[in-house]
Scaffold this motif. Structure first.
Motif, short mmCIF file in Angstrom:
data_model
loop_
_atom_site.label_atom_id
_atom_site.label_comp_id
_atom_site.label_asym_id
_atom_site.label_seq_id
_atom_site.Cartn_x
_atom_site.Cartn_y
_atom_site.Cartn_z
N CYS A 61 65.19 79.50 65.32
CA CYS A 61 64.05 78.92 66.07
C CYS A 61 64.14 77.40 66.07
N HIS A 62 64.35 76.84 64.91
CA HIS A 62 64.43 75.38 64.78
C HIS A 62 65.61 74.81 65.56
N SER A 63 66.74 75.50 65.53
CA SER A 63 67.93 75.04 66.25
C SER A 63 67.67 74.91 67.74
N VAL A 64 66.98 75.90 68.29
CA VAL A 64 66.70 75.90 69.73
C VAL A 64 65.73 74.76 70.09
N VAL A 65 64.68 74.61 69.29
CA VAL A 65 63.68 73.57 69.56
C VAL A 65 64.28 72.18 69.43
#
Length: 234
Positions: A226-230
């Protein structure tokens, strides 16, 4: 700013009445009174600035002074995550993913899943609470649990990835992500996806990816993804 949530408030309304449970919380617990300003979102991107006109603990009534709509994200992140054996770990993932900025979540039941019965009512409340706490105006969509084999047969827009722990040829998720693209990522259970499930995903055009050099718990892997995408889209 303290944010309240009610999905039934709309941009065409001039006033709104909260239900008995919400009214009691506002008036009895938070000690709100007539003339106080309440900020309310309906989870669809709208922020309403309202003023209490009737401070009743049965039906707190507000007039809507103004509203604004938050722009949607330029990407849609959909995480399909297998339920964890301990419910609180999945709840932690839901809370943190909402704070970070996820749009859609689907619990998937896999071959190695130890928990196969999911009650989404509590999960929904966690999403709502995390949305308010982090001052987001869009509530993530929580889908009903679905069997893995049925999920991967669905049509998805944008990029599709499966994160697994098998020692096979995998790409780095952070290197594969593209800006402003919709993304669907599969995260398996504690026992990982089965070899058969990985192959099924590849046949359905999911790209096998790695989330790093260490072995992560299900909920940690989901947060890393999730963090990687954001971050990629900032």
């Amino acid at each position: 700013m303290q944010l309240f949530y009610n999905q039934n408030i709309t941009e065409t309304a001039t006033s709104f009445v909260f239900d008995k449970e919400e009214s009691k919380h506002m008036i009895k617990v938070l000690r709100k009174k007539e003339g106080d300003i309440l900020y309310v979102t309906n989870g669809f991107g709208y922020l309403f600035t309202t003023e209490i006109t009737i401070a009743s603990d049965n039906k707190c009534t507000v007039k809507i002074n103004s509203f604004e709509k938050q722009e949607k994200s330029k990407f849609h992140l959909h995480l399909a995550v297998a339920p964890t054996k301990m419910n609180e770990r999945y709840e932690w993932f839901l809370e943190k993913a909402t704070e970070i900025g996820i749009q859609e979540i689907t619990p998937i039941i896999c071959e190695h899943s130890e928990r196969k019965v999911i009650k989404t009512d509590r999960f929904q409340k966690i999403l709502e609470s995390a949305m308010k706490q982090s001052l987001h105006y869009y509530l993530p969509k929580l889908n009903e649990p679905i069997a893995y084999k049925d999920f991967i047969k669905k049509e998805f827009n944008g990029q599709k990835f499966i994160a697994h722990c098998e020692e096979t040829d995998k790409k780095s998720l952070k290197n594969e992500l593209e800006v402003c693209e919709d993304v669907t990522i599969l995260i398996g259970p504690e026992g990982d996806f089965s070899v058969k499930e990985i192959q099924q995903a590849i046949e359905s055009s999911f790209i096998p990816v790695s989330l790093g050099n260490t072995r992560l718990r299900t909920e940690t892997a989901a947060i890393v993804a999730c963090h990687s995408v954001v971050i990629k889209n900032e």
